[in-house]
Write a protein that holds these residues in place. Structure first.
Motif, PDB file in Angstrom:
ATOM      1  N   ILE A   1       0.851  -1.204   0.000  1.00  0.00           N
ATOM      2  CA  ILE A   1       0.000   0.000   0.000  1.00  0.00           C
ATOM      3  C   ILE A   1       0.881   1.245   0.000  1.00  0.00           C
ATOM      4  O   ILE A   1       0.635   2.205  -0.725  1.00  0.00           O
ATOM      5  N   SER A   2       1.936   1.227   0.798  1.00  0.00           N
ATOM      6  CA  SER A   2       2.852   2.369   0.869  1.00  0.00           C
ATOM      7  C   SER A   2       3.518   2.616  -0.486  1.00  0.00           C
ATOM      8  O   SER A   2       3.619   3.747  -0.952  1.00  0.00           O
ATOM      9  N   LEU A   3       3.940   1.531  -1.134  1.00  0.00           N
ATOM     10  CA  LEU A   3       4.601   1.656  -2.439  1.00  0.00           C
ATOM     11  C   LEU A   3       3.641   2.237  -3.482  1.00  0.00           C
ATOM     12  O   LEU A   3       4.013   3.106  -4.268  1.00  0.00           O
ATOM     13  N   VAL A   4       2.412   1.753  -3.460  1.00  0.00           N
ATOM     14  CA  VAL A   4       1.416   2.244  -4.421  1.00  0.00           C
ATOM     15  C   VAL A   4       1.093   3.705  -4.122  1.00  0.00           C
ATOM     16  O   VAL A   4       0.983   4.534  -5.037  1.00  0.00           O
ATOM     17  N   TYR A   5       0.987   4.063  -2.852  1.00  0.00           N
ATOM     18  CA  TYR A   5       0.722   5.466  -2.498  1.00  0.00           C
ATOM     19  C   TYR A   5       1.835   6.356  -3.061  1.00  0.00           C
ATOM     20  O   TYR A   5       1.572   7.422  -3.615  1.00  0.00           O
ATOM     21  N   GLN A   6       3.074   5.888  -2.902  1.00  0.00           N
ATOM     22  CA  GLN A   6       4.201   6.734  -3.305  1.00  0.00           C
ATOM     23  C   GLN A   6       4.360   6.854  -4.817  1.00  0.00           C
ATOM     24  O   GLN A   6       5.125   7.680  -5.297  1.00  0.00           O
ATOM     25  N   TYR A   7       3.623   6.039  -5.552  1.00  0.00           N
ATOM     26  CA  TYR A   7       3.708   6.118  -7.017  1.00  0.00           C
ATOM     27  C   TYR A   7       3.167   7.453  -7.533  1.00  0.00           C
ATOM     28  O   TYR A   7       3.853   8.169  -8.258  1.00  0.00           O
ATOM     29  N   TRP A   8       1.959   7.785  -7.157  1.00  0.00           N
ATOM     30  CA  TRP A   8       1.271   8.924  -7.778  1.00  0.00           C
ATOM     31  C   TRP A   8       1.880  10.276  -7.411  1.00  0.00           C
ATOM     32  O   TRP A   8       1.606  11.271  -8.075  1.00  0.00           O
ATOM     33  N   ILE A   9       2.723  10.307  -6.380  1.00  0.00           N
ATOM     34  CA  ILE A   9       3.311  11.600  -5.986  1.00  0.00           C
ATOM     35  C   ILE A   9       4.537  11.956  -6.840  1.00  0.00           C
ATOM     36  O   ILE A   9       5.095  13.034  -6.696  1.00  0.00           O
ATOM     37  N   HIS A  10       4.929  11.036  -7.735  1.00  0.00           N
ATOM     38  CA  HIS A  10       6.059  11.331  -8.629  1.00  0.00           C
ATOM     39  C   HIS A  10       5.557  12.047  -9.881  1.00  0.00           C
ATOM     40  O   HIS A  10       5.551  11.482 -10.979  1.00  0.00           O
ATOM     41  N   THR A  11       5.138  13.269  -9.730  1.00  0.00           N
ATOM     42  CA  THR A  11       4.628  14.015 -10.875  1.00  0.00           C
ATOM     43  C   THR A  11       4.767  15.516 -10.657  1.00  0.00           C
ATOM     44  O   THR A  11       4.698  15.998  -9.519  1.00  0.00           O
ATOM     45  N   GLU A  12       4.978  16.204 -11.768  1.00  0.00           N
ATOM     46  CA  GLU A  12       4.966  17.669 -11.734  1.00  0.00           C
ATOM     47  C   GLU A  12       3.597  18.185 -12.165  1.00  0.00           C
ATOM     48  O   GLU A  12       3.355  19.392 -12.129  1.00  0.00           O
ATOM     49  N   ALA A  13       2.740  17.269 -12.586  1.00  0.00           N
ATOM     50  CA  ALA A  13       1.431  17.681 -13.102  1.00  0.00           C
ATOM     51  C   ALA A  13       0.512  18.190 -11.987  1.00  0.00           C
ATOM     52  O   ALA A  13      -0.383  18.986 -12.236  1.00  0.00           O
ATOM     53  N   ILE A  14       0.738  17.703 -10.779  1.00  0.00           N
ATOM     54  CA  ILE A  14      -0.071  18.150  -9.637  1.00  0.00           C
ATOM     55  C   ILE A  14       0.771  19.143  -8.840  1.00  0.00           C
ATOM     56  O   ILE A  14       1.866  18.801  -8.382  1.00  0.00           O
ATOM     57  N   LYS A  15       0.288  20.339  -8.686  1.00  0.00           N
ATOM     58  CA  LYS A  15       1.078  21.384  -8.006  1.00  0.00           C
ATOM     59  C   LYS A  15       0.942  21.256  -6.484  1.00  0.00           C
ATOM     60  O   LYS A  15       1.647  20.511  -5.866  1.00  0.00           O
ATOM     61  N   ARG A  16      -0.002  21.999  -5.896  1.00  0.00           N
ATOM     62  CA  ARG A  16      -0.207  21.914  -4.436  1.00  0.00           C
ATOM     63  C   ARG A  16      -1.609  21.388  -4.163  1.00  0.00           C
ATOM     64  O   ARG A  16      -2.553  21.732  -4.861  1.00  0.00           O
ATOM     65  N   LEU A  17      -1.723  20.599  -3.121  1.00  0.00           N
ATOM     66  CA  LEU A  17      -3.021  20.054  -2.702  1.00  0.00           C
ATOM     67  C   LEU A  17      -3.525  20.885  -1.521  1.00  0.00           C
ATOM     68  O   LEU A  17      -2.797  21.734  -0.998  1.00  0.00           O
ATOM     69  N   PRO A  18      -4.784  20.660  -1.102  1.00  0.00           N
ATOM     70  CA  PRO A  18      -5.306  21.461   0.016  1.00  0.00           C
ATOM     71  C   PRO A  18      -4.356  21.457   1.222  1.00  0.00           C
ATOM     72  O   PRO A  18      -3.685  20.471   1.511  1.00  0.00           O
TER      73      PRO A  18
END
Lengths: 305, 129
Positions: free
Chosen positions: A162-179
């Motif tokens: 689960i941790s590995l899958v969570y850390q996948y989507w954060i490797h992007t410049e497409a998403i700037k800042r979240l709430p």
């Protein structure tokens, strides 16, 4: 081959592929901020593929060791209890923080982990640029106390997935800042961009897996600064796409240093990356001191800046 | 390892090929153009902050640069759409082989074995010592 009852990484693989295609297509259409270079992408994905093979080869030993420790456990923690999942979520994430910090601050483990940081890009394919030598580095030992406490091996494996899958989507410049509340508690693309950057102020920061709170608690948090765009890669970027050099370069360099300077071998193996017996190289701490001044700014000072 | 593993591995390898092809098709690499003197100096300053630059030579194709900083040669070479930087003794740079308008520098680093930079001539007569 050992199959976990529920493997989040295997289940997420189609999502990995589709999301990379989506990121590329959106960037091509000018709808998302992402950069891909074919050779870099090939190295990242081939490293990912190789790491699954390496994982199978060493997985048996890791599973057997975990099972042996579990047989000598202190308690028996039920997999069906909600509190047990909350507990393993927090403990596994803390373990990941320790593993990740060790992997950056001591060369022996950096030799294995450096692969993940060798891309000069930061996109979803970078997430899959995984080590081939994690089993050899032995960092999996850090998760054994969870089995000793009494968490079933399958539960540990699932939470790691689960941790590995969570850390996948954060490797992007497409998403700037979240709430703001999300950025305060969770690891996000912004926080992890900092982790992958080689700018002096960003070095050795944001080791979190899922929760960024560990970095905030242990003084390793650094927010992404608008005035300091992330420059990705390692302090000394690789000048090759040769997959074998990418996979093994730090192990070879470390061994060469130890052989050349046997009296200082322990320093070259277990010192921080960049350590040298004569001070001819620079560690992250030395780079920070040189570029940012002897007093590295505190978090409130950095935010004020 | 069972058959399913090898089937999964083959499928994953095929997926890697498809994704790399899509990345190549998209042409969304970093828009860093060839280096000129200004860009080269900026890059050298970023890679070697605080270093004095006695002289800078930019590759004629813009795919690298070489600078002298006292007893050191500061080398910038392209890697895909990015750059890698290394420093070597100046004497080593002066002694590097120069053939067909290209200097081949041995960087003596497993992660950066060599850099090839196109220059009109080498070594520079006034800074060779």
């Amino acid at each position: 081959m050992i199959h976990a009852a529920f493997d989040p990484v295997t289940l997420a693989t189609p999502f990995f592929i589709l999301s990379i295609i989506l990121e590329i297509v959106l960037a091509r259409l000018g709808k998302a901020d992402a950069r891909y270079e074919a050779k870099d992408t090939a190295v990242s994905l081939t490293m990912g593929l190789g790491s699954t093979v390496a994982g199978v080869i060493t997985g048996g030993i890791v599973f057997a060791a975990t099972l042996w420790v579990y047989q000598h456990r202190l308690f028996t923690i039920p997999m069906t209890a909600i509190w047990a999942w909350v507990a393993i979520f927090l403990l596994e994430d803390l373990t990941y923080y320790v593993f990740h910090r060790l992997s950056h601050e001591r060369r022996f483990w950096w030799a294995s982990h450096v692969n993940h940081h060798t891309s000069q890009h930061y996109n979803l394919s970078t997430a899959l640029r995984q080590t081939w030598t994690g089993g050899v580095a032995g960092t999996w030992l850090l998760w054994l106390p969870l089995a000793w406490l009494g968490f079933p091996p399958a539960m540990i494996a699932i939470q790691k997935g689960i941790s590995l899958v969570y850390q996948y989507w954060i490797h992007t410049e497409a998403i700037k800042r979240l709430p703001r509340w999300f950025e305060a508690v969770f690891n996000t693309p912004s926080h992890h961009r900092v982790h992958h950057a080689r700018n002096a102020i960003y070095l050795d920061r944001n080791y979190a897996g899922i929760l960024i709170i560990w970095d905030r608690m242990f003084g390793t948090f650094q927010p992404e600064l608008d005035g300091v765009p992330c420059n990705y890669g390692v302090v000394k970027n690789l000048a090759t796409f040769n997959i074998l050099r990418v996979a093994f370069h730090e192990w070879i360099a470390m061994a060469a240093d130890a052989v050349r300077h046997p009296r200082h071998a322990l320093g070259y193996i277990f010192g921080p990356p960049g350590w040298s017996h004569d001070g001819s190289r620079e560690t992250s701490h030395m780079i920070k001191a040189r570029v940012l001044g002897p007093k590295v700014p505190t978090e409130p000072e950095r935010e004020a800046a | 390892m069972d058959d399913a593993f090898f089937v999964q591995l083959a499928a994953s390898a095929a997926a890697v090929g498809v994704l790399v092809a899509i990345a190549a098709w998209a042409k969304i690499a970093k828009p860093a153009g060839p280096l000129d003197e200004h860009k080269a100096r900026e890059l050298l300053e970023f890679e070697f902050p605080g270093r004095r630059l006695d002289a800078v030579w930019v590759a004629s194709d813009g795919a690298g640069a070489l600078a002298r900083s006292g007893g050191l040669a500061l080398v910038i070479c392209t890697v895909g759409d990015g750059f890698a930087a290394r420093q070597i003794p100046w004497a080593q740079a002066v002694a590097a082989s120069f053939k067909n308008g290209k200097i081949c520098l041995d960087l003596a680093d497993i992660a950066a074995p060599r850099a090839t930079i196109s220059l009109p001539s080498w070594p520079p007569k006034d800074l060779a010592a």
